[in-house]
Write a protein that holds these residues in place. Structure first.
Motif, short mmCIF file in Angstrom:
data_model
loop_
_atom_site.label_atom_id
_atom_site.label_comp_id
_atom_site.label_asym_id
_atom_site.label_seq_id
_atom_site.Cartn_x
_atom_site.Cartn_y
_atom_site.Cartn_z
N ASN A 71 -8.17 5.81 -2.60
CA ASN A 71 -8.37 5.25 -1.46
C ASN A 71 -9.89 5.65 -0.50
O ASN A 71 -9.87 5.45 0.67
CB ASN A 71 -6.99 6.34 -0.76
N THR A 122 0.15 -0.94 0.15
CA THR A 122 -0.24 0.19 -0.43
C THR A 122 0.72 1.87 -0.32
O THR A 122 0.29 2.08 -0.37
CB THR A 122 -1.12 0.35 1.07
N ASP A 123 2.31 1.45 0.34
CA ASP A 123 3.15 2.69 0.07
C ASP A 123 2.59 2.92 -1.24
O ASP A 123 3.71 3.97 -1.33
CB ASP A 123 3.99 1.40 0.58
N GLU A 153 -6.34 1.07 1.32
CA GLU A 153 -5.04 1.17 3.05
C GLU A 153 -5.53 0.33 3.68
O GLU A 153 -4.53 -0.34 4.21
CB GLU A 153 -4.72 2.37 3.06
N GLN A 154 -6.88 -0.43 3.53
CA GLN A 154 -7.50 -0.53 4.77
C GLN A 154 -6.77 -2.66 4.39
O GLN A 154 -7.12 -3.48 5.80
CB GLN A 154 -8.67 -1.04 4.50
N GLN A 207 -0.21 6.10 -1.27
CA GLN A 207 0.09 6.90 -1.00
C GLN A 207 0.06 8.12 -1.46
O GLN A 207 -1.14 9.50 -1.15
CB GLN A 207 0.66 7.01 0.13
#
Length: 269
Positions: free
Chosen positions: A24, A12-13, A30-31, A16
């Motif tokens: 998102n 997930t980085d 990101e979950q 971002q």
């Protein structure tokens, strides 16, 4: 130019940055600690142009079928989805964000195939594919943006008018290949912009409402105004130049790279 190689594992980085802000916000990527499952992707009520329910399925079912990809979706409503694959994952989310437009593109592929008299793809099918893979919808409330982009006035649109982004212009990714490549951004990464004139109050609506509105407008523009008869309505868009989409573009000198932010080619004849 850097060669793009997709990440083979879930992470997930790389999601971002601002380019993924809409995904998102709407899907909470990101979950996840691993790739979203097919059952999670199928939490929707979508239909294709024939009214068949859209279902994301394992790609192995399609591989055993033998039909052309677009034909398979049109005739079954099932969308082949490769396991642990960024391209297909983002493709599934685009179906959920632009369901009417995706169903329309699928139908138009089938209609163009029926008209095809030789092995060469038509200009329309090329445009449909390019839009599907690489498009960014630029919603603008001031038409001067359109002229500036088409004239490749990169300093104007990205530097001089930077503060106007999100207020009189906003970018919405349609091409799932764009999302895939933005997981590993590189200089040279370019999409194709299609402009939609909007009232400024659209940007005040919640994000889901914005997408519903744009989906309806895109459907109208493609189905009734035939904007994808060929590629002429699509303009180059250096994706890393979009404010907020790439950390390095906070420095105005970033836009001095004319190999990336290329000036408009002039007709010397």
């Amino acid at each position: 130019m850097k060669r793009f190689t997709p990440y083979p594992q879930w992470r997930t980085d790389c999601l971002q940055g601002g380019a993924f802000a809409h995904l998102n916000a709407l899907f909470a990527l990101e979950q996840y600690h691993d790739w979203p499952s097919l059952s999670e992707l199928n939490q929707h009520q979508l239909v294709n142009a024939q009214g068949l329910a859209i279902e994301f399925i394992a790609n192995s079912e399609f591989e055993l079928d033998g039909r052309y990809y677009e034909q398979f979706i049109y005739e079954t409503g099932k969308v082949p989805t490769r396991s642990e694959n960024w391209h297909d994952l983002f493709g599934a989310y685009i179906w959920r964000l632009f369901p009417k437009t995706k169903a329309l593109l699928n139908r138009l592929h089938i209609e163009e195939m029926a008209l095809q008299t030789c092995s060469k793809r038509s200009k329309t099918r090329n445009a449909l594919t390019l839009f599907d893979e690489c498009a960014v919808v630029l919603a603008v409330s001031d038409p001067s943006w359109i002229t500036a982009f088409r004239q490749h006035q990169w300093q104007e649109v990205f530097v001089e008018r930077k503060e106007q982004w999100q207020h009189s212009i906003r970018a919405y990714t349609f091409g799932h290949a764009n999302y895939e490549m933005l997981t590993q951004p590189f200089i040279g990464l370019t999409g194709k912009a299609l402009f939609i004139d909007v009232d400024a109050d659209i940007f005040c609506k919640d994000l889901s409402a914005q997408y519903r509105y744009l989906d309806a407008r895109l459907y109208e523009m493609i189905a009734e105004q035939n904007v994808l008869a060929d590629n002429s309505q699509l303009s180059p868009l250096p994706l890393l130049g979009v404010p907020g989409w790439y950390d390095d573009n906070v420095d105005p000198n970033f836009y001095a790279n004319t190999d990336y932010f290329r000036p408009k080619r002039r007709n010397t004849k």
